[in-house]
Design a protein around this motif. Structure first.
Motif, PDB file in Angstrom:
ATOM      1  N   ALA A 200     -82.076  31.874 -35.676  1.00  0.00           N
ATOM      2  CA  ALA A 200     -81.144  32.758 -34.969  1.00  0.00           C
ATOM      3  C   ALA A 200     -81.865  33.663 -33.969  1.00  0.00           C
ATOM      4  O   ALA A 200     -81.295  34.051 -32.945  1.00  0.00           O
ATOM      5  N   MET A 201     -83.134  33.970 -34.271  1.00  0.00           N
ATOM      6  CA  MET A 201     -83.905  34.839 -33.384  1.00  0.00           C
ATOM      7  C   MET A 201     -84.716  34.047 -32.363  1.00  0.00           C
ATOM      8  O   MET A 201     -85.588  34.598 -31.686  1.00  0.00           O
ATOM      9  N   GLY A 202     -84.409  32.735 -32.256  1.00  0.00           N
ATOM     10  CA  GLY A 202     -84.976  31.931 -31.188  1.00  0.00           C
ATOM     11  C   GLY A 202     -86.282  31.227 -31.498  1.00  0.00           C
ATOM     12  O   GLY A 202     -86.899  30.638 -30.600  1.00  0.00           O
ATOM     13  N   ALA A 203     -86.734  31.260 -32.753  1.00  0.00           N
ATOM     14  CA  ALA A 203     -87.988  30.596 -33.107  1.00  0.00           C
ATOM     15  C   ALA A 203     -87.801  29.081 -33.181  1.00  0.00           C
ATOM     16  O   ALA A 203     -86.761  28.597 -33.633  1.00  0.00           O
ATOM     17  N   ALA A 204     -88.789  28.344 -32.738  1.00  0.00           N
ATOM     18  CA  ALA A 204     -88.811  26.899 -32.962  1.00  0.00           C
ATOM     19  C   ALA A 204     -89.247  26.661 -34.402  1.00  0.00           C
ATOM     20  O   ALA A 204     -90.120  27.374 -34.913  1.00  0.00           O
ATOM     21  N   VAL A 205     -88.642  25.691 -35.068  1.00  0.00           N
ATOM     22  CA  VAL A 205     -89.011  25.368 -36.452  1.00  0.00           C
ATOM     23  C   VAL A 205     -89.689  24.008 -36.454  1.00  0.00           C
ATOM     24  O   VAL A 205     -89.098  23.006 -36.040  1.00  0.00           O
ATOM     25  N   TRP A 206     -90.933  23.993 -36.922  1.00  0.00           N
ATOM     26  CA  TRP A 206     -91.809  22.826 -36.802  1.00  0.00           C
ATOM     27  C   TRP A 206     -92.267  22.371 -38.178  1.00  0.00           C
ATOM     28  O   TRP A 206     -92.638  23.192 -39.018  1.00  0.00           O
ATOM     29  N   SER A 207     -92.242  21.076 -38.416  1.00  0.00           N
ATOM     30  CA  SER A 207     -92.716  20.513 -39.679  1.00  0.00           C
ATOM     31  C   SER A 207     -94.043  19.804 -39.471  1.00  0.00           C
ATOM     32  O   SER A 207     -94.232  19.092 -38.480  1.00  0.00           O
ATOM     33  N   LEU A 208     -94.957  19.974 -40.423  1.00  0.00           N
ATOM     34  CA  LEU A 208     -96.241  19.277 -40.379  1.00  0.00           C
ATOM     35  C   LEU A 208     -96.211  17.954 -41.143  1.00  0.00           C
ATOM     36  O   LEU A 208     -97.234  17.307 -41.293  1.00  0.00           O
ATOM     37  N   GLY A 209     -95.033  17.573 -41.633  1.00  0.00           N
ATOM     38  CA  GLY A 209     -94.927  16.290 -42.329  1.00  0.00           C
ATOM     39  C   GLY A 209     -94.151  16.421 -43.628  1.00  0.00           C
ATOM     40  O   GLY A 209     -93.599  17.470 -43.947  1.00  0.00           O
ATOM     41  N   THR A 210     -94.142  15.364 -44.382  1.00  0.00           N
ATOM     42  CA  THR A 210     -93.323  15.312 -45.592  1.00  0.00           C
ATOM     43  C   THR A 210     -93.985  15.949 -46.804  1.00  0.00           C
ATOM     44  O   THR A 210     -93.328  16.213 -47.805  1.00  0.00           O
ATOM     45  N   ARG A 211     -95.293  16.179 -46.766  1.00  0.00           N
ATOM     46  CA  ARG A 211     -95.991  16.759 -47.912  1.00  0.00           C
ATOM     47  C   ARG A 211     -95.922  18.280 -47.860  1.00  0.00           C
ATOM     48  O   ARG A 211     -95.982  18.879 -46.800  1.00  0.00           O
ATOM     49  N   ARG A 212     -95.837  18.877 -49.040  1.00  0.00           N
ATOM     50  CA  ARG A 212     -95.840  20.345 -49.127  1.00  0.00           C
ATOM     51  C   ARG A 212     -97.288  20.824 -49.154  1.00  0.00           C
ATOM     52  O   ARG A 212     -98.061  20.448 -50.032  1.00  0.00           O
ATOM     53  N   LEU A 213     -97.656  21.647 -48.197  1.00  0.00           N
ATOM     54  CA  LEU A 213     -99.026  22.113 -48.062  1.00  0.00           C
ATOM     55  C   LEU A 213     -99.178  23.537 -48.595  1.00  0.00           C
ATOM     56  O   LEU A 213     -98.246  24.337 -48.519  1.00  0.00           O
ATOM     57  N   ARG A 214    -100.346  23.842 -49.101  1.00  0.00           N
ATOM     58  CA  ARG A 214    -100.647  25.224 -49.431  1.00  0.00           C
ATOM     59  C   ARG A 214    -100.632  26.054 -48.145  1.00  0.00           C
ATOM     60  O   ARG A 214    -100.864  25.532 -47.054  1.00  0.00           O
ATOM     61  N   ALA A 215    -100.404  27.344 -48.307  1.00  0.00           N
ATOM     62  CA  ALA A 215    -100.295  28.214 -47.133  1.00  0.00           C
ATOM     63  C   ALA A 215    -101.563  28.159 -46.291  1.00  0.00           C
ATOM     64  O   ALA A 215    -101.496  28.077 -45.059  1.00  0.00           O
ATOM     65  N   GLU A 216    -102.726  28.202 -46.946  1.00  0.00           N
ATOM     66  CA  GLU A 216    -103.972  28.200 -46.169  1.00  0.00           C
ATOM     67  C   GLU A 216    -104.191  26.870 -45.460  1.00  0.00           C
ATOM     68  O   GLU A 216    -104.710  26.825 -44.337  1.00  0.00           O
ATOM     69  N   THR A 217    -103.769  25.762 -46.094  1.00  0.00           N
ATOM     70  CA  THR A 217    -103.884  24.453 -45.451  1.00  0.00           C
ATOM     71  C   THR A 217    -102.970  24.373 -44.239  1.00  0.00           C
ATOM     72  O   THR A 217    -103.364  23.878 -43.168  1.00  0.00           O
ATOM     73  N   ALA A 218    -101.739  24.846 -44.401  1.00  0.00           N
ATOM     74  CA  ALA A 218    -100.776  24.828 -43.288  1.00  0.00           C
ATOM     75  C   ALA A 218    -101.271  25.680 -42.122  1.00  0.00           C
ATOM     76  O   ALA A 218    -101.145  25.292 -40.956  1.00  0.00           O
ATOM     77  N   ALA A 219    -101.856  26.834 -42.437  1.00  0.00           N
ATOM     78  CA  ALA A 219    -102.356  27.711 -41.369  1.00  0.00           C
ATOM     79  C   ALA A 219    -103.466  27.049 -40.571  1.00  0.00           C
ATOM     80  O   ALA A 219    -103.476  27.063 -39.352  1.00  0.00           O
ATOM     81  N   ILE A 220    -104.410  26.443 -41.290  1.00  0.00           N
ATOM     82  CA  ILE A 220    -105.556  25.825 -40.628  1.00  0.00           C
ATOM     83  C   ILE A 220    -105.114  24.582 -39.852  1.00  0.00           C
ATOM     84  O   ILE A 220    -105.504  24.387 -38.682  1.00  0.00           O
ATOM     85  N   ALA A 221    -104.288  23.737 -40.488  1.00  0.00           N
ATOM     86  CA  ALA A 221    -103.837  22.509 -39.817  1.00  0.00           C
ATOM     87  C   ALA A 221    -102.961  22.841 -38.615  1.00  0.00           C
ATOM     88  O   ALA A 221    -103.109  22.243 -37.538  1.00  0.00           O
ATOM     89  N   GLY A 222    -102.047  23.800 -38.775  1.00  0.00           N
ATOM     90  CA  GLY A 222    -101.177  24.164 -37.659  1.00  0.00           C
ATOM     91  C   GLY A 222    -101.954  24.740 -36.497  1.00  0.00           C
ATOM     92  O   GLY A 222    -101.714  24.374 -35.328  1.00  0.00           O
TER      93      GLY A 222
END
Length: 230
Positions: A200-222
């Motif tokens: 609603a606030m205009g952010a794009a929502v992006w998926s890194l894939g079908t696996r659920r990643l730990r927060a630190e993994t998602a941060a580094i990979a993203g």
């Protein structure tokens, strides 16, 4: 690449500067630098120079600045990582790797499913700065990333700029932009309401894939995908 040391000073070609404290210890005792050796100095604000050691005393090292470092080492995109509060040791991993990748700033945020209280991070600023400094020295950066004050999700989303929300429900790719803020959820993930608010606030929502990643993994990979090119 020459051995690198941080110096919070004006670095001008043809002038002399003094290296003291921890950085002097690393140069003289750990790296065993000697007179006539060349090293690289950086000020953390975007400037790097090559300097020649001209004198060493018991507690300081005098250097003459010979030339600028002309190699570009900073990322082409200005990327801020807005990361939910996670366990301190995991956040420290993000600080280290995000710095190596070229992130410009880290914004810790509180979210609905955060399990770590902000009080656990009080007094950690000096340790965080040391982690960022060492990662900057190792990776060749000349600019030190900033660590912002902790804010809540709503305030982070309201800040100016291009916001990208990492979530498995994502259906868009990160837009091409000169600067971007990448949102990383907590261990329990974003709530449905938070994802809806981000959209609603205009952010794009992006998926890194079908696996659920730990927060630190998602941060580094993203961060790697954004900075190095997806």
């Amino acid at each position: 690449m020459l051995d690198r040391f941080f110096l919070d000073a004006t670095l001008e070609t043809g002038t002399s500067v003094s290296l003291k404290g921890d950085e002097f210890h690393h140069a003289a005792r750990v790296h065993r630098k000697r007179v006539d050796d060349e090293v690289e100095l950086f000020d953390g604000r975007g400037r790097g120079v090559v300097a020649k050691i001209i004198a060493i005393s018991a507690d300081s090292m005098e250097l003459e600045i010979a030339r600028e470092v002309v190699e570009a080492r900073e990322a082409a995109i200005e990327l801020e990582i807005a990361i939910s509060l996670i366990q301190p040791e995991r956040l420290e991993l993000v600080l280290q790797k995000a710095t190596e990748l070229g992130v410009s700033s880290i914004l810790p945020i509180t979210t609905a499913r955060v399990e770590v209280k902000p009080e656990r991070f009080r007094g950690k600023e000096e340790r965080w700065r040391k982690i960022i400094l060492e990662a900057s020295k190792q990776s060749g950066r000349v600019t030190l990333p900033r660590i912002e004050e902790i804010v809540d999700l709503k305030e982070a989303l309201a800040r100016p700029g291009v916001n990208v929300f990492l979530d498995p429900s994502g259906d868009t790719r990160p837009p091409k932009a000169a600067s971007m803020r990448l949102f990383i959820g907590p261990e329990g993930g974003w709530s449905v309401e938070e994802v809806a608010e981000a959209r609603a606030m205009g952010a794009a929502v992006w998926s890194l894939g079908t696996r659920r990643l730990r927060a630190e993994t998602a941060a580094i990979a993203g961060a790697a995908l954004v900075i190095l090119g997806e």
